[in-house]
Design a protein around this motif. Structure first.
Motif, PDB file in Angstrom:
ATOM      1  N   ASP A 188      23.945 -21.625  37.496  1.00 26.99           N
ATOM      2  CA  ASP A 188      23.764 -22.665  38.510  1.00 26.99           C
ATOM      3  C   ASP A 188      25.087 -22.972  39.206  1.00 26.99           C
ATOM      4  O   ASP A 188      25.154 -23.055  40.427  1.00 26.99           O
TER       5      ASP A 188
ATOM      6  N   GLU B 211      21.191 -21.651  27.389  1.00 26.12           N
ATOM      7  CA  GLU B 211      21.409 -22.894  28.138  1.00 26.12           C
ATOM      8  C   GLU B 211      22.754 -22.859  28.860  1.00 26.12           C
ATOM      9  O   GLU B 211      22.847 -23.234  30.033  1.00 26.12           O
TER      10      GLU B 211
ATOM     11  N   GLU C 272      16.036 -25.361  35.208  1.00 29.93           N
ATOM     12  CA  GLU C 272      16.800 -24.872  34.062  1.00 29.93           C
ATOM     13  C   GLU C 272      15.909 -24.289  32.964  1.00 29.93           C
ATOM     14  O   GLU C 272      16.176 -23.201  32.461  1.00 29.93           O
TER      15      GLU C 272
ATOM     16  N   ARG D  45      14.590 -20.945  33.898  1.00 25.21           N
ATOM     17  CA  ARG D  45      15.659 -19.939  33.879  1.00 25.21           C
ATOM     18  C   ARG D  45      15.951 -19.510  32.440  1.00 25.21           C
ATOM     19  O   ARG D  45      16.110 -18.335  32.155  1.00 25.21           O
TER      20      ARG D  45
ATOM     21  N   ALA E 160      22.544 -20.422  31.722  1.00 26.54           N
ATOM     22  CA  ALA E 160      21.766 -20.999  32.830  1.00 26.54           C
ATOM     23  C   ALA E 160      22.612 -22.013  33.601  1.00 26.54           C
ATOM     24  O   ALA E 160      22.588 -22.034  34.838  1.00 26.54           O
ATOM     25  N   GLN E 161      23.362 -22.838  32.878  1.00 24.10           N
ATOM     26  CA  GLN E 161      24.233 -23.817  33.531  1.00 24.10           C
ATOM     27  C   GLN E 161      25.324 -23.101  34.331  1.00 24.10           C
ATOM     28  O   GLN E 161      25.607 -23.469  35.475  1.00 24.10           O
TER      29      GLN E 161
END
Length: 159
Positions: A109, A102, A14, A17, A105-106
């Motif tokens: 994923d 953030e 994370e 990324r 990125a989450q």
């Protein structure tokens, strides 16, 4: 295909990324490997160039309304930053941009790639009472709701 998109296709931790979305250590002028280093970099002032790199790499941020909701900075302020790229962001401005990265990125994923994540952020979600996730990124409570939903989606809990 943007650099940010290309890097999102590779499996990466994370933090890596997130920093890649801002142009990495070269643009951030810091090596950021954990949240404490991120905090210190944001306190010192994230380089404006990092925010510009983020915006240029994401189609979702080309819309001025989405840009302001996502990172809390108006298009006019971004234009001024382009004129003075050496000027650092305030801790608050950098923090908002970091938090958006953030969330992205989450979402990347969970959704498999950055393009899908960006599309997901722009579409109304039933679990958010028909609101678009990007519209909720204007407050800490809204960000938490979006991150909780992403967590539920990741583990197959849709209620």
């Amino acid at each position: 295909m943007s650099l940010a998109h290309e890097t999102s296709l590779l499996p990466m931790p994370e933090m890596q990324r997130i920093t890649a979305l801002f142009g990495g250590a070269r643009v951030l002028k810091h090596r950021v490997t954990d949240r404490l280093e991120a905090h210190e970099m944001l306190q010192q002032g994230m380089p404006s160039q990092a925010l510009l790199h983020l915006i240029e790499g994401l189609s979702i941020l080309r819309d001025p309304i989405s840009l302001e909701k996502a990172v809390g900075i108006s298009l006019r302020t971004i234009q001024r930053r382009k004129e003075t790229p050496g000027k650092a962001l305030s801790a608050e401005q950098g923090g908002r941009a970091w938090k958006f990265a953030e969330v992205l990125a989450q979402a990347t994923d969970v959704m498999g790639n950055q393009d899908n994540a960006e599309r997901w952020l722009e579409r109304p979600a039933l679990a958010l009472n028909g609101r678009r996730p990007i519209d909720l990124l204007t407050t800490p409570a809204g960000i938490e709701l979006v991150q909780q939903l992403l967590g539920r989606l990741k583990y197959g809990v849709y209620t």
